[in-house]
Design a protein around this motif. Structure first.
Motif, short mmCIF file in Angstrom:
data_model
loop_
_atom_site.label_atom_id
_atom_site.label_comp_id
_atom_site.label_asym_id
_atom_site.label_seq_id
_atom_site.Cartn_x
_atom_site.Cartn_y
_atom_site.Cartn_z
N GLU A 82 0.83 -1.01 -0.07
CA GLU A 82 -0.26 0.18 0.24
C GLU A 82 1.17 1.56 -0.19
N VAL A 83 2.18 1.38 0.45
CA VAL A 83 2.69 1.90 0.41
C VAL A 83 3.52 2.41 -0.74
N PHE A 84 3.68 1.52 -1.59
CA PHE A 84 4.15 1.33 -3.02
C PHE A 84 3.60 1.54 -3.76
N ASP A 85 2.42 2.12 -3.43
CA ASP A 85 1.47 1.23 -4.36
C ASP A 85 2.18 1.99 -6.21
N ALA A 183 10.10 9.29 -5.78
CA ALA A 183 10.63 8.94 -4.30
C ALA A 183 10.54 9.41 -3.69
N LYS A 184 9.50 10.38 -3.89
CA LYS A 184 9.81 10.95 -2.32
C LYS A 184 8.38 9.92 -1.45
N VAL A 185 7.97 8.90 -2.07
CA VAL A 185 7.35 8.41 -1.84
C VAL A 185 7.16 7.64 -0.15
N GLN A 199 -4.29 12.40 3.29
CA GLN A 199 -4.02 13.83 2.14
C GLN A 199 -4.46 13.35 0.70
N ARG A 200 -4.48 11.54 0.72
CA ARG A 200 -4.32 11.33 -0.61
C ARG A 200 -6.35 11.27 -1.22
N TRP A 201 -6.99 10.85 0.17
CA TRP A 201 -8.49 11.72 -0.11
C TRP A 201 -8.71 13.09 -0.34
N ALA A 202 -8.68 13.37 -0.15
CA ALA A 202 -8.78 14.66 0.17
C ALA A 202 -7.77 15.41 -1.60
N GLY A 203 -6.90 14.98 -1.40
CA GLY A 203 -5.69 15.30 -3.26
C GLY A 203 -5.33 17.19 -2.38
N PHE A 204 -4.38 16.58 -1.32
CA PHE A 204 -3.65 17.81 -1.20
C PHE A 204 -2.12 17.21 -0.40
N GLY A 205 -1.44 18.71 -0.80
CA GLY A 205 -0.05 17.67 -0.56
C GLY A 205 1.14 16.94 -1.58
N GLN A 206 1.73 16.73 -0.55
CA GLN A 206 2.46 15.48 -1.71
C GLN A 206 2.08 14.26 -2.03
N GLU A 207 0.65 14.31 -1.35
CA GLU A 207 0.02 12.94 -2.19
C GLU A 207 -0.93 13.01 -3.34
N SER A 211 -0.21 11.63 -7.15
CA SER A 211 -1.20 10.92 -7.91
C SER A 211 -1.18 11.44 -9.56
N LYS A 212 -0.56 13.15 -9.49
CA LYS A 212 -0.09 13.87 -10.74
C LYS A 212 0.90 13.07 -11.62
N ALA A 213 1.86 12.17 -10.41
CA ALA A 213 3.40 12.20 -11.19
C ALA A 213 2.90 10.52 -11.35
N ASP A 214 1.75 9.48 -10.88
CA ASP A 214 1.35 8.52 -11.59
C ASP A 214 0.30 8.36 -12.37
#
Length: 229
Positions: A82-85, A183-185, A199-207, A211-214
Motif C-alpha cells: 500500500e505504501v509503495f502502490d 522517490a518521495k513516496v 491527504q490522498r483522499w482529499a487530494g492535497f500536499g505530497q499525495e 497522484s499527478k506523477a502516477d
C-alpha cells in the motif's frame, strides 16, 4: 553502557527521533557508528504511530537469513504494497510464489546476451550524453549536487529506454528538471498512515503530487503500448 545510548534514548511519544535529528547533518557517519556499536544490528523506535519502528542490520548472517535461506518468512505484506502502490505488482512489492515466478523470469531476461548488449549500449550512451556533460557543467560552475538524485535519474532514464524502447526522457541533464515525485513516496514510511491516506483522499500536499506523477507515468506507458501495437 553504549556511547550512543544517551543520544538514542527512547523518549515517550517521540521515541528516538530527537537524538536522530540532532545528528541528522551527519546521518551516514552516525549510521555506521551505531551499527558498529550495536554489533551490526540496531532497532530504531520512532515516534508513536509514525511507522518508524525499524530494524537495521549489516550483519552478513542476518542478511543471508532474510533474503536467501528464509526469505519466505519475511514477506513485505499488504502494508508495504500500500505504501509503495505506485510500483504496482512488480517484483519489488511481490511476495511468495509471485515473487519467485517474477524472479525466475527476471533471471532469464538478465542472463540473455541480447539483453546484456542492449543494457551496455544504453548505459554507455547515457554516460556519454548525460552523466559526463552534467559533471563537466557542475565542475565548471563549482556547484554542489546530490549524487543520490543524480543516479536515481540515471537509473530512471536508462530503465525507461530499455523497457519501452522510447527516446531518452532526459531527467538526467544539465538542467536537472524536477523528476523525483516517485522517490518521495518514502515519506509515507515516516508519516502516520491516517495522515497520508487523508491527504490522498482529499487530494492535497505530497499525495496530490504523487497522484499527478502516477497519472503522468500511466499516460506515458499507455502511449508506449499503443505505439508498439
Amino acid at each position: 553502557m553504549n556511547a550512543h545510548d544517551n543520544l538514542l534514548r527512547n523518549w515517550p511519544v517521540l521515541g528516538m527521533l530527537p537524538g536522530l535529528l540532532v545528528e541528522f547533518h551527519r546521518i551516514y557517519e552516525l549510521s555506521v557508528e551505531i551499527l558498529r556499536s550495536y554489533n551490526l544490528t540496531f532497532t530504531f523506535k520512532g515516534p508513536w504511530y509514525s511507522g518508524m519502528y525499524m530494524l537495521f542490520t549489516v550483519d552478513q548472517t542476518n542478511i543471508n537469513h532474510i533474503v536467501n535461506s528464509n526469505f519466505s518468512n519475511y514477506t513485505k505484506g499488504p502494508d508495504f504494497r500500500e505504501v509503495f502502490d505506485v510500483l504496482g505488482d512488480g517484483i519489488l512489492t511481490a511476495d511468495s510464489e509471485l515473487w519467485k515466478n517474477l524472479r525466475k523470469a527476471s533471471k532469464v531476461m538478465f542472463s540473455h546476451k541480447g539483453f546484456q548488449r542492449l543494457l551496455m549500449s544504453i548505459t554507455r550512451r547515457k554516460i556519454n550524453d548525460g552523466l559526463i556533460p552534467l559533471f563537466n557543467h557542475l565542475a565548471e560552475e563549482g556547484a554542489v549536487v546530490d549524487l543520490q538524485d543524480v543516479f536515481v535519474r540515471f537509473t530512471f532514464d536508462t530503465t525507461l529506454v530499455m523497457v519501452t524502447g522510447s527516446a531518452d526522457p532526459g531527467s538526467l541533464c544539465v538542467e536537472m528538471p524536477e523528476a523525483d515525485e516517485f522517490a518521495k513516496v518514502i515519506y509515507r514510511h515516516v508519516k502516520p498512515r491516517f495522515l497520508w491516506k487523508l491527504q490522498r483522499w482529499a487530494g492535497f500536499g505530497q499525495e496530490k503530487k504523487l497522484s499527478k506523477a502516477d497519472a503522468t507515468l500511466t499516460r506515458m506507458c499507455s502511449e508506449f503500448i499503443s505505439a508498439k501495437r
